[in-house]
Design a protein around this motif. Structure first.
Motif, PDB file in Angstrom:
ATOM      1  N   ASP A  17      -5.140   4.325 -11.578  1.00  0.00           N
ATOM      2  CA  ASP A  17      -5.077   5.643 -10.933  1.00  0.00           C
ATOM      3  C   ASP A  17      -6.417   6.365 -11.049  1.00  0.00           C
ATOM      4  OD1 ASP A  17      -2.548   5.465 -10.052  1.00  0.00           O
ATOM      5  OD2 ASP A  17      -1.683   6.984 -11.380  1.00  0.00           O
ATOM      6  N   ARG A  57       1.077   4.224  -2.898  1.00  0.00           N
ATOM      7  CA  ARG A  57       0.820   5.641  -2.609  1.00  0.00           C
ATOM      8  C   ARG A  57       2.021   6.498  -2.977  1.00  0.00           C
ATOM      9  NH1 ARG A  57      -3.554   6.064   1.647  1.00  0.00           N
ATOM     10  NH2 ARG A  57      -3.085   8.279   1.623  1.00  0.00           N
ATOM     11  N   ASN A  66       0.818  -1.214   0.000  1.00  0.00           N
ATOM     12  CA  ASN A  66       0.000   0.000   0.000  1.00  0.00           C
ATOM     13  C   ASN A  66       0.849   1.259   0.000  1.00  0.00           C
ATOM     14  OD1 ASN A  66      -3.125  -0.197   0.356  1.00  0.00           O
ATOM     15  ND2 ASN A  66      -2.253  -1.990   1.371  1.00  0.00           N
ATOM     16  N   GLN A  92      -2.104  -5.434  -2.168  1.00  0.00           N
ATOM     17  CA  GLN A  92      -2.435  -4.437  -1.152  1.00  0.00           C
ATOM     18  C   GLN A  92      -3.383  -4.977  -0.089  1.00  0.00           C
ATOM     19  OE1 GLN A  92      -2.965  -1.283  -4.570  1.00  0.00           O
ATOM     20  NE2 GLN A  92      -3.003  -0.202  -2.622  1.00  0.00           N
ATOM     21  N   SER A 107      -4.449  -1.157   9.426  1.00  0.00           N
ATOM     22  CA  SER A 107      -4.509   0.252   9.035  1.00  0.00           C
ATOM     23  C   SER A 107      -4.729   1.167  10.233  1.00  0.00           C
ATOM     24  CB  SER A 107      -5.588   0.471   7.985  1.00  0.00           C
ATOM     25  OG  SER A 107      -6.825   0.101   8.509  1.00  0.00           O
ATOM     26  N   GLY A 129     -12.111   6.254  -4.830  1.00  0.00           N
ATOM     27  CA  GLY A 129     -11.368   6.071  -3.589  1.00  0.00           C
ATOM     28  C   GLY A 129     -10.459   4.855  -3.675  1.00  0.00           C
ATOM     29  N   GLN A 130      -9.639   4.708  -2.631  1.00  0.00           N
ATOM     30  CA  GLN A 130      -8.634   3.638  -2.590  1.00  0.00           C
ATOM     31  C   GLN A 130      -9.232   2.254  -2.851  1.00  0.00           C
ATOM     32  OE1 GLN A 130      -5.313   3.432  -2.117  1.00  0.00           O
ATOM     33  NE2 GLN A 130      -5.071   5.656  -2.203  1.00  0.00           N
ATOM     34  N   SER A 131     -10.485   2.056  -2.411  1.00  0.00           N
ATOM     35  CA  SER A 131     -11.039   0.713  -2.511  1.00  0.00           C
ATOM     36  C   SER A 131     -11.638   0.448  -3.897  1.00  0.00           C
ATOM     37  CB  SER A 131     -12.096   0.513  -1.433  1.00  0.00           C
ATOM     38  OG  SER A 131     -13.073   1.522  -1.553  1.00  0.00           O
ATOM     39  N   PHE A 164      -7.462  -1.772  -6.772  1.00  0.00           N
ATOM     40  CA  PHE A 164      -6.140  -1.854  -6.131  1.00  0.00           C
ATOM     41  C   PHE A 164      -5.487  -3.171  -6.497  1.00  0.00           C
ATOM     42  CE2 PHE A 164      -9.456  -3.182  -3.206  1.00  0.00           C
ATOM     43  CZ  PHE A 164      -9.017  -4.415  -2.750  1.00  0.00           C
ATOM     44  N   ARG A 213       2.270   6.836  -6.640  1.00  0.00           N
ATOM     45  CA  ARG A 213       1.237   7.730  -7.172  1.00  0.00           C
ATOM     46  C   ARG A 213       1.677   9.194  -7.053  1.00  0.00           C
ATOM     47  NH1 ARG A 213      -3.891   5.178  -5.267  1.00  0.00           N
ATOM     48  NH2 ARG A 213      -3.729   3.839  -7.101  1.00  0.00           N
ATOM     49  N   ALA A 254      -9.088   4.825  -8.846  1.00  0.00           N
ATOM     50  CA  ALA A 254      -8.812   5.134  -7.438  1.00  0.00           C
ATOM     51  C   ALA A 254      -9.152   6.590  -7.143  1.00  0.00           C
ATOM     52  CB  ALA A 254      -7.351   4.838  -7.112  1.00  0.00           C
TER      53      ALA A 254
END
Length: 413
Positions: free
Chosen positions: A369, A265, A261, A385, A392, A376-378, A381, A268, A372
């Motif tokens: 990208d 990030r 993860n 991850q 978290s 959002g992140q979910s 991915f 990115r 995401a």
DNA sequence: TCTGGGGTCCTAGGACCC
DNA sequence: TCTGGGGTCCTAGGACCC
């Protein structure tokens, strides 16, 4: 003339814009993982809550005194920061964005810098809701010093001259920008207790204590500019993504997920700036505060054979690095990924036997990208991850992302 | 039980070179 | 006994900032 515009108790002020009932009340904002107090309202400062205080140590104090406590909401603060900067930039042709809540303004050529500063202050407050203070001086260090004093009194705006003995003499040495905890102890021992005494000290003595960096600070206090305005932000040389875990982590699998993860990030960020990484470092560590547990921390660095911004490659390498430093039997608290020696995509140095342009890989990463960014992140991915992400960080009292998320707009009722 | 994250610059010292 | 001089590059660690 240089002005430093600095937002007062910035994160707290951002929360107050959307919850006006917090005005005049003690409020703090916590760091990631709800760890430490990183922003305090004046009322919270008056209660004796120090900057950086671990929350578990002040929790009861906060409860007793009705302190409102928030997890950090960086999306909100980042957006509010952009708004403040856009107001500032209407007033001056040249400015340097120094941090999320501070900008240096070049007021050279303006006939009444102090009057202008007052107008800037009022406008920022009116248009964004954020209170700011403005310090003015011939150099950045003097502007910074003036800002400190402006915050405490002087109606939020103050100009300080290099030769003003009583003003400089009223500033303790540790409050000078560039003099931290270590150096202030050594300077005090030699009798330099305040900004004035420091400015008057023989420069050879200052250089012996803190090298050229400290000597620059001293010269700046005497009105000789050594720190130029940087209107164009210099490209970053390294970038890092690290987090402490919400709970202790022992298993290799969970660490691999976390590192994947962080790698995504960090990559990115680099992609967003159009840079490529030439090196990669992974580190991990146990909880250094737990003296009762065995401690272990380690890091390993590699140089990549070809500069890259490909998250899949970075993740693969990061996992390999992690596995080379992972030791079984420890309770881990934190891990991180650094991308090193960033170069701009344009000046990319190819490899002699480079595999040329994998277009499909590029399309895939771009799509990842985009999804995401939208969902959002979910939203999308890499499998590496992980799904459950039990490690978290804690973030129990975050407010809504009022200004950047359609679902979270404030509602008037 | 619980203790942040992300940067920069400078210096000293070792490895290595001729 | 006596064992050069001058340079570069890299890295780790220390200091600072918000």
């Amino acid at each position: 003339m240089i002005a430093l515009a600095d937002c007062n108790n910035f994160y707290v002020s951002c929360e107050r814009v959307f919850q006006p009932s917090l005005e005049d009340r003690p409020v703090i904002v916590l760091s990631n993982n709800d760890g430490c107090a990183v922003a305090r309202s004046n009322e919270a400062k008056a209660l004796g809550i120090p900057m950086g205080a671990p929350y578990h140590q002040i929790k009861r104090l906060c409860g007793r005194n009705g302190v409102s406590v928030f997890s950090s909401n960086y999306e909100l603060y980042g957006d509010m920061s952009r708004r403040v900067v856009s107001v500032l930039s209407r007033f001056v042709p040249e400015m340097e964005i120094y941090s999320i809540d501070e900008s240096f303004l070049n007021l050279g050529g303006f006939s009444d810098p102090l009057g202008l500063s007052g107008r800037i202050r009022e406008t920022v407050r009116k248009w964004t809701g954020i209170p700011i203070s403005v310090g003015l001086g011939k150099t950045k260090t003097l502007a910074k010093l003036a800002n400190r004093l402006a915050k405490k009194e002087h109606a939020g705006c103050l100009q300080v001259e290099a030769g003003n003995r009583s003003t400089l003499g009223s500033v303790p040495i540790e409050d000078v920008w560039g003099v931290g905890r270590r150096l202030s102890v050594r300077l005090r021992r030699l009798g330099f207790q305040d900004a004035w005494a420091f400015a008057q000290a023989p420069s050879s003595a200052i250089r012996a204590i803190g090298g050229v960096t400290l000597e620059r600070t001293q010269r700046e206090l005497t009105g000789i500019s050594c720190l130029a305005m940087e209107e164009v932000p210099q490209p970053r040389k390294n970038t890092c993504c690290s987090r402490s875990f919400g709970k202790p982590v022992t298993g290799r699998g969970e660490l691999e997920e976390a590192v994947a993860n962080y790698a995504v990030r960090a990559t990115r960020k680099v992609r967003a700036e159009g840079s490529l990484a030439c090196g990669l470092q992974v580190f991990l560590s146990t909880n250094r505060f737990r003296k009762d547990q065995p401690q272990y921390s380690n890091s390993r660095t590699i140089s990549l054979d070809e500069p890259t911004d490909d998250p899949i490659r970075i993740v693969k390498n990061a996992k390999a690095l992690l596995n080379s430093i992972y030791r079984k039997g420890y309770s881990y608290k934190k891990a991180g990924v650094l991308l090193l020696d960033l170069v701009s995509g344009g000046s990319r140095q190819g490899l002699l036997f480079e595999e040329h342009g994998d277009g499909r890989r590029r399309d895939f990463v771009n799509a990842l990208d985009e999804v995401a960014a939208r969902y959002g992140q979910s939203g999308a991915f890499l499998a590496a991850q992980g799904v459950r992400r039990s490690w978290s960080m804690k973030r129990q009292s975050r407010t809504a992302r009022y200004t950047t998320c359609w679902d979270e707009l404030p509602v008037a009722s």
